[in-house]
Design a protein around this motif. Structure first.
Motif, short mmCIF file in Angstrom:
data_model
loop_
_atom_site.label_atom_id
_atom_site.label_comp_id
_atom_site.label_asym_id
_atom_site.label_seq_id
_atom_site.Cartn_x
_atom_site.Cartn_y
_atom_site.Cartn_z
N UNK A 33 -83.80 -63.80 26.73
CA UNK A 33 -83.36 -63.11 28.14
C UNK A 33 -82.40 -63.60 28.54
N UNK A 34 -81.70 -64.66 28.22
CA UNK A 34 -80.31 -65.27 28.94
C UNK A 34 -79.33 -64.36 28.77
N UNK A 35 -78.97 -63.41 27.80
CA UNK A 35 -77.81 -63.05 27.55
C UNK A 35 -78.32 -61.54 26.99
N UNK A 36 -77.41 -60.41 27.31
CA UNK A 36 -77.38 -59.31 26.76
C UNK A 36 -76.72 -59.26 25.36
N UNK A 37 -77.24 -58.38 24.49
CA UNK A 37 -76.41 -58.52 23.21
C UNK A 37 -74.93 -58.10 23.38
N UNK A 38 -74.61 -56.89 24.03
CA UNK A 38 -73.31 -56.69 24.13
C UNK A 38 -72.48 -57.61 24.92
N UNK A 39 -72.82 -58.50 25.69
CA UNK A 39 -72.40 -59.70 26.41
C UNK A 39 -72.18 -60.56 25.15
N UNK A 40 -73.14 -61.09 24.38
CA UNK A 40 -72.87 -61.98 23.35
C UNK A 40 -71.77 -61.80 22.47
N UNK A 41 -71.74 -60.23 21.95
CA UNK A 41 -70.71 -59.75 21.17
C UNK A 41 -69.20 -60.06 21.68
N UNK A 42 -69.02 -59.71 23.12
CA UNK A 42 -67.94 -59.95 23.77
C UNK A 42 -67.34 -61.36 23.91
N UNK A 43 -68.46 -62.25 24.00
CA UNK A 43 -68.13 -63.75 23.89
C UNK A 43 -67.59 -63.93 22.53
N UNK A 44 -68.29 -63.29 21.62
CA UNK A 44 -67.70 -63.89 20.27
C UNK A 44 -66.12 -63.19 20.02
N UNK A 45 -65.82 -62.05 20.55
CA UNK A 45 -64.59 -61.41 20.44
C UNK A 45 -63.63 -62.29 21.28
N UNK A 46 -64.02 -62.69 22.29
CA UNK A 46 -63.01 -63.49 23.21
C UNK A 46 -62.88 -64.73 22.41
N UNK A 47 -63.62 -65.36 21.57
CA UNK A 47 -63.39 -66.55 20.94
C UNK A 47 -62.67 -66.45 19.77
N UNK A 48 -63.08 -65.43 18.92
CA UNK A 48 -62.32 -64.99 17.75
C UNK A 48 -60.69 -64.73 18.47
N UNK A 49 -60.67 -63.92 19.53
CA UNK A 49 -59.11 -63.31 19.84
C UNK A 49 -58.41 -64.63 20.06
N UNK A 50 -58.89 -65.44 21.09
CA UNK A 50 -58.12 -66.80 21.59
C UNK A 50 -57.99 -67.96 20.69
N UNK A 51 -59.36 -68.02 19.82
CA UNK A 51 -59.39 -69.28 19.17
C UNK A 51 -58.39 -69.71 18.19
N UNK A 52 -57.57 -68.70 17.55
CA UNK A 52 -56.52 -68.91 16.84
C UNK A 52 -55.45 -69.39 17.63
N UNK A 53 -55.18 -68.73 18.67
CA UNK A 53 -53.70 -68.87 19.42
C UNK A 53 -53.61 -70.44 19.75
N UNK A 54 -54.39 -71.04 20.66
CA UNK A 54 -54.10 -72.40 21.18
C UNK A 54 -53.65 -73.10 19.96
N UNK A 55 -54.58 -73.42 19.05
CA UNK A 55 -54.18 -74.36 17.85
C UNK A 55 -53.00 -73.77 17.27
#
Length: 405
Positions: free
Chosen positions: A223-245
């Motif tokens: 109950x710490x996160x909503x499922x939709x929030x977790x998916x958006x977190x993953x979306x941001x990590x994938x979207x930004x994860x490649x750019x900086x490196x």
């Protein structure tokens, strides 16, 4: 008097720094013509914004977009306030909840990923750089980060080519340099990435694995996160994860390819690789800037900012501010406070993936140095080293290297 700064001037793609220096000294809080966006370019004023989250929200409301005639307009990003803000674009207390759900897993798994990073770099080297040259941007810098992000999250290696395409297309939308046809493509890529991650996360809710997606699934079950929030977190990590490196890998190789003495010094003194990478981050910040939303009428650097307006904090300009860094345009491997740059952000929004980016860059550049006796750009610089046109990221689309064994 500093009158006009064309944020979409094509000359800024290859080398924006002389123009940014003029902007920083002449108009450090500068309104982009025809918009309510202000560019903030000095170290002191960027720090002032970062220190006042109660006035300057991290919420991403809109981004600059280049019109067909080259002028700037705004692309709304929050659906009139209906789009949930997560992680890098969230404010506390939500930001801290998202960050806590991610940071522990990343920190715990970095050491476990060291062998995988080495294996991935070796595989890419053997596949793409066994001859006398190759495209470092396409075949190392772009490929390596998403492979590691996928492993960290718990996604299949067979999905990495799609992830790479979706991720870079999604951030291209935020970079402003997109025509309408291309904008439609980037939006479709973002939607496809979201659908893919939502489906994978639904499966993880039933059987959480020992990976980041599994940790987020457990947070949802508690109950710490909503499922939709977790998916958006993953979306941001994938979207930004490649750019900086990818940005760091390209910048480091480019710098070395044009400086034989620096190459030889790092081969002779490998302990200097760490400060070298920090200087690369400072000199060519992989994210050129990030947006802030002004919550209340205020004044910054003597410029009145109305509530509802937008700031674009220019990390790349602040990191070369001579008021903060002596001889800011030079590589100085003995620079005091070398890690105090803003390339990974600052404060509560410091990049959660910075340690992984450093690890990947260290292994890849060490491999480039130790498996060659010398390397250089393969052709004229304007043809061999091509930058992605973007006001958000600083990354190569091409970096052709000629290798000597």
């Amino acid at each position: 008097m500093f009158d006009v700064f064309d944020v979409f001037d094509p000359a800024l793609v290859a080398d924006p720094y002389p123009a940014l220096a003029r902007l920083r000294s002449g108009s450090p809080v500068h309104r982009v013509a025809g918009t309510d966006v202000h560019l903030v370019s000095s170290w002191q004023l960027v720090q002032e914004v970062l220190a006042a989250p109660e006035t300057y929200s991290s919420h991403l409301r809109s981004v600059l977009l280049r019109r067909p005639d080259g002028t700037a307009t705004l692309l709304q990003m929050d659906g009139g306030g209906m789009v949930e803000q997560v992680l890098a674009t969230a404010d506390d207390p939500n930001h801290q909840i998202h960050r806590s759900a991610v940071l522990g897993t990343i920190g715990r798994r970095i050491r476990a990923l060291e062998a995988s990073v080495t294996d991935q770099v070796d595989r890419l080297w053997v596949t793409h750089f066994s001859g006398d040259g190759g495209d470092w941007a396409r075949d190392m810098a772009d490929r390596l980060p998403l492979s590691l992000v996928a492993e960290l999250i718990g996604l299949g290696a067979e999905d990495v080519p799609d992830l790479r395409r979706w991720a870079y297309d999604s951030t291209e939308m935020l970079g402003g340099w997109v025509d309408q046809d291309r904008l439609d493509t980037t939006i479709r890529a973002s939607l496809a990435l979201h659908a893919y991650l939502a489906a994978r996360f639904d499966a993880a809710l039933d059987r959480p694995g020992d990976d980041l997606m599994g940790e987020l699934a457990l947070a949802v079950q508690l109950g710490e996160l909503e499922p939709g929030t977790a998916v958006l977190v993953l979306l941001q990590l994938v979207g930004a994860g490649g750019e900086s490196t990818a940005g760091l890998l390209g910048t480091a190789a480019h710098r070395l390819a044009t400086d034989r003495c620096l190459q030889n010094r790092l081969r002779a003194e490998p302990d200097l690789l760490d400060p070298f990478l920090d200087e690369c981050l400072r000199l060519e910040s992989p994210f050129r800037g990030h947006y802030r939303h002004v919550l209340a009428d205020t004044t910054l650097g003597g410029v009145a900012l109305p509530a509802g307006s937008t700031l674009l904090l220019l990390w790349g300009a602040a990191n070369r501010d001579p008021a903060r860094f002596e001889e800011p345009d030079a590589v100085d491997l003995g620079r005091d406070g070398v890690r105090q740059h803003l390339a990974f952000g600052r404060g509560i929004h410091f990049c959660v993936g910075s340690a992984l980016a450093r690890l990947e860059a260290t292994v890849a550049i060490h491999t480039l140095l130790t498996r060659t006796t010398s390397f250089r750009l393969d052709g004229p610089e304007d043809a061999a080293a091509v930058w992605v046109p973007s006001i958000l990221v600083r990354r190569h689309s091409r970096l052709r290297l000629a290798l000597e064994r």
